[in-house]
Design a protein around this motif. Structure first.
Motif, mmCIF file in Angstrom:
data_model
loop_
_atom_site.group_PDB
_atom_site.id
_atom_site.type_symbol
_atom_site.label_atom_id
_atom_site.label_comp_id
_atom_site.label_asym_id
_atom_site.label_seq_id
_atom_site.Cartn_x
_atom_site.Cartn_y
_atom_site.Cartn_z
ATOM 1 N N MET A 286 7.024 -66.589 5.269
ATOM 2 C CA MET A 286 7.505 -66.643 3.886
ATOM 3 C C MET A 286 8.461 -67.816 3.748
ATOM 4 S SD MET A 286 9.446 -63.609 1.946
ATOM 5 C CE MET A 286 9.324 -63.442 0.209
ATOM 6 N N GLY A 287 8.389 -68.492 2.639
ATOM 7 C CA GLY A 287 9.278 -69.632 2.414
ATOM 8 C C GLY A 287 10.714 -69.192 2.158
ATOM 9 N N GLN A 288 11.665 -70.127 2.216
ATOM 10 C CA GLN A 288 13.074 -69.826 1.990
ATOM 11 C C GLN A 288 13.335 -69.626 0.500
ATOM 12 O OE1 GLN A 288 15.107 -73.162 3.654
ATOM 13 N NE2 GLN A 288 14.988 -72.378 5.737
ATOM 14 N N THR A 289 14.415 -68.852 0.190
ATOM 15 C CA THR A 289 14.808 -68.606 -1.194
ATOM 16 C C THR A 289 15.374 -69.898 -1.765
ATOM 17 O OG1 THR A 289 15.362 -66.352 -0.618
ATOM 18 C CG2 THR A 289 16.274 -67.197 -2.682
ATOM 19 N N GLY A 290 15.016 -70.168 -2.988
ATOM 20 C CA GLY A 290 15.491 -71.396 -3.629
ATOM 21 C C GLY A 290 16.979 -71.352 -3.932
ATOM 22 N N SER A 291 17.575 -72.485 -4.200
ATOM 23 C CA SER A 291 19.000 -72.580 -4.530
ATOM 24 C C SER A 291 19.258 -72.014 -5.922
ATOM 25 C CB SER A 291 19.451 -74.043 -4.496
ATOM 26 O OG SER A 291 19.213 -74.601 -3.224
ATOM 27 N N THR A 292 20.529 -71.540 -6.152
ATOM 28 C CA THR A 292 20.918 -71.031 -7.469
ATOM 29 C C THR A 292 20.997 -72.202 -8.433
ATOM 30 O OG1 THR A 292 22.209 -69.315 -6.416
ATOM 31 C CG2 THR A 292 22.709 -69.758 -8.725
ATOM 32 N N GLY A 293 20.544 -71.960 -9.629
ATOM 33 C CA GLY A 293 20.578 -73.018 -10.633
ATOM 34 C C GLY A 293 22.004 -73.361 -11.040
ATOM 35 N N ALA A 294 22.187 -74.497 -11.638
ATOM 36 C CA ALA A 294 23.532 -74.937 -12.105
ATOM 37 C C ALA A 294 23.974 -74.071 -13.283
ATOM 38 C CB ALA A 294 23.468 -76.400 -12.520
ATOM 39 N N THR A 295 25.314 -73.912 -13.435
ATOM 40 C CA THR A 295 25.872 -73.147 -14.550
ATOM 41 C C THR A 295 25.652 -73.928 -15.831
ATOM 42 O OG1 THR A 295 27.552 -72.253 -13.090
ATOM 43 C CG2 THR A 295 27.965 -72.070 -15.463
ATOM 44 N N GLY A 296 25.260 -73.200 -16.852
ATOM 45 C CA GLY A 296 25.016 -73.864 -18.139
ATOM 46 C C GLY A 296 26.299 -74.330 -18.799
ATOM 47 N N ASP A 297 26.208 -75.206 -19.735
ATOM 48 C CA ASP A 297 27.368 -75.700 -20.492
ATOM 49 C C ASP A 297 27.901 -74.582 -21.377
ATOM 50 O OD1 ASP A 297 27.037 -78.206 -19.389
ATOM 51 O OD2 ASP A 297 25.725 -78.903 -21.006
ATOM 52 N N THR A 298 29.245 -74.626 -21.634
ATOM 53 C CA THR A 298 29.881 -73.653 -22.519
ATOM 54 C C THR A 298 29.431 -73.957 -23.939
ATOM 55 O OG1 THR A 298 31.793 -73.556 -21.087
ATOM 56 C CG2 THR A 298 32.089 -72.748 -23.338
ATOM 57 N N GLY A 299 29.163 -72.879 -24.654
ATOM 58 C CA GLY A 299 28.711 -73.063 -26.030
ATOM 59 C C GLY A 299 29.840 -73.597 -26.936
ATOM 60 N N ALA A 300 29.487 -74.130 -28.041
ATOM 61 C CA ALA A 300 30.468 -74.678 -28.983
ATOM 62 C C ALA A 300 31.245 -73.533 -29.636
ATOM 63 C CB ALA A 300 29.759 -75.500 -30.045
ATOM 64 N N THR A 301 32.491 -73.793 -30.021
ATOM 65 C CA THR A 301 33.316 -72.788 -30.682
ATOM 66 C C THR A 301 32.770 -72.561 -32.078
ATOM 67 O OG1 THR A 301 35.238 -73.532 -29.463
ATOM 68 C CG2 THR A 301 35.655 -72.227 -31.446
ATOM 69 N N GLY A 302 32.698 -71.289 -32.450
ATOM 70 C CA GLY A 302 32.161 -70.975 -33.766
ATOM 71 C C GLY A 302 33.146 -71.318 -34.897
ATOM 72 N N ASP A 303 32.654 -71.310 -36.064
ATOM 73 C CA ASP A 303 33.498 -71.586 -37.231
ATOM 74 C C ASP A 303 34.460 -70.418 -37.446
ATOM 75 O OD1 ASP A 303 32.119 -73.940 -37.690
ATOM 76 O OD2 ASP A 303 30.675 -73.009 -39.066
ATOM 77 N N THR A 304 35.622 -70.738 -37.991
ATOM 78 C CA THR A 304 36.604 -69.709 -38.295
ATOM 79 C C THR A 304 36.081 -68.914 -39.479
ATOM 80 O OG1 THR A 304 38.366 -71.148 -37.566
ATOM 81 C CG2 THR A 304 39.003 -69.294 -39.003
ATOM 82 N N GLY A 305 36.324 -67.606 -39.433
ATOM 83 C CA GLY A 305 35.862 -66.762 -40.518
ATOM 84 C C GLY A 305 36.686 -66.970 -41.800
ATOM 85 N N ALA A 306 36.172 -66.492 -42.835
ATOM 86 C CA ALA A 306 36.874 -66.628 -44.132
ATOM 87 C C ALA A 306 38.128 -65.756 -44.140
ATOM 88 C CB ALA A 306 35.950 -66.205 -45.258
ATOM 89 N N THR A 307 39.127 -66.156 -44.863
ATOM 90 C CA THR A 307 40.373 -65.401 -44.939
ATOM 91 C C THR A 307 40.116 -64.155 -45.777
ATOM 92 O OG1 THR A 307 41.606 -67.444 -44.836
ATOM 93 C CG2 THR A 307 42.773 -65.512 -45.676
ATOM 94 N N GLY A 308 40.662 -63.036 -45.315
ATOM 95 C CA GLY A 308 40.455 -61.788 -46.037
ATOM 96 C C GLY A 308 41.341 -61.695 -47.293
ATOM 97 N N GLN A 309 41.074 -60.713 -48.107
ATOM 98 C CA GLN A 309 41.868 -60.534 -49.319
ATOM 99 C C GLN A 309 43.208 -59.916 -48.958
ATOM 100 O OE1 GLN A 309 39.546 -58.090 -51.925
ATOM 101 N NE2 GLN A 309 38.167 -59.776 -52.491
ATOM 102 N N ARG A 310 44.145 -60.182 -49.824
ATOM 103 C CA ARG A 310 45.477 -59.659 -49.577
ATOM 104 C C ARG A 310 45.474 -58.172 -49.850
ATOM 105 N NH1 ARG A 310 51.117 -61.758 -52.046
ATOM 106 N NH2 ARG A 310 52.333 -60.420 -50.711
ATOM 107 N N GLY A 311 46.145 -57.429 -48.996
ATOM 108 C CA GLY A 311 46.182 -55.992 -49.170
ATOM 109 C C GLY A 311 47.192 -55.558 -50.239
ATOM 110 N N ARG A 312 47.063 -54.322 -50.667
ATOM 111 C CA ARG A 312 47.980 -53.794 -51.669
ATOM 112 C C ARG A 312 49.263 -53.387 -50.997
ATOM 113 N NH1 ARG A 312 45.796 -48.906 -54.631
ATOM 114 N NH2 ARG A 312 45.111 -48.345 -52.623
ATOM 115 N N THR A 313 50.282 -53.416 -51.766
ATOM 116 C CA THR A 313 51.567 -52.991 -51.240
ATOM 117 C C THR A 313 51.542 -51.488 -51.260
ATOM 118 O OG1 THR A 313 52.619 -54.918 -52.139
ATOM 119 C CG2 THR A 313 54.026 -53.078 -51.565
ATOM 120 N N GLY A 314 51.983 -50.910 -50.182
ATOM 121 C CA GLY A 314 51.943 -49.462 -50.100
ATOM 122 C C GLY A 314 53.219 -48.801 -50.641
ATOM 123 N N ASP A 315 53.159 -47.476 -50.781
ATOM 124 C CA ASP A 315 54.316 -46.708 -51.249
ATOM 125 C C ASP A 315 55.278 -46.539 -50.088
ATOM 126 O OD1 ASP A 315 53.108 -46.413 -53.683
ATOM 127 O OD2 ASP A 315 52.130 -44.508 -53.139
#
Length: 122
Positions: free
Chosen positions: A83-112
């Motif tokens: 049987m042949g030898q096991t192949g080498s582990t592949g190289a680590t992939g590049d880190t993905g790009a940072t996603g877009d920042t989410g939209a700002t939420g609505q302001r909450g109500r003031t509580g009692d």
């Protein structure tokens, strides 16, 4: 003596015939009788000398070439490879790009305001 008488008879016959024929026929002389061999027993003589060696014979002719042999059998099947030898582990992939920042939420109500009043002890 008998040979002499035979010879004389042949000669007489030839002369008788010669009177009848023109040609003269001459009979060949009779063969001499074979000599008598007398065997005298005695000791054997010495062995004769060895004869000279004969000449060497000629070299024989070259024989014919033999027939071609039969083809051999096919060899046995070979073993399975390792049987042949096991192949080498592949190289680590590049880190993905940072996603877009989410939209700002609505302001909450003031509580009692809640005031907690402790219960008096009894």
């Amino acid at each position: 003596m008998t040979y002499a008488a035979s010879f004389f008879t042949i000669a007489l016959a030839a002369m008788t015939l010669a009177g009848c024929q023109r040609e003269v026929v001459v009979a060949p002389p009779a063969a001499a009788p074979p000599a008598a061999v007398v065997v005298v027993p005695g000791p054997p003589g010495p062995a004769g000398a060895t004869g000279a060696s004969g000449q060497t014979g000629s070299t024989g002719l070259t024989g014919d070439t033999g027939s071609t042999g039969f083809t051999g059998s096919t060899g046995a099947m070979g073993n399975t490879g390792s049987m042949g030898q096991t192949g080498s582990t592949g190289a680590t992939g590049d880190t993905g790009a940072t996603g877009d920042t989410g939209a700002t939420g609505q302001r909450g109500r003031t509580g009692d305001n809640v005031v907690v009043v402790p219960v008096p002890a009894r």
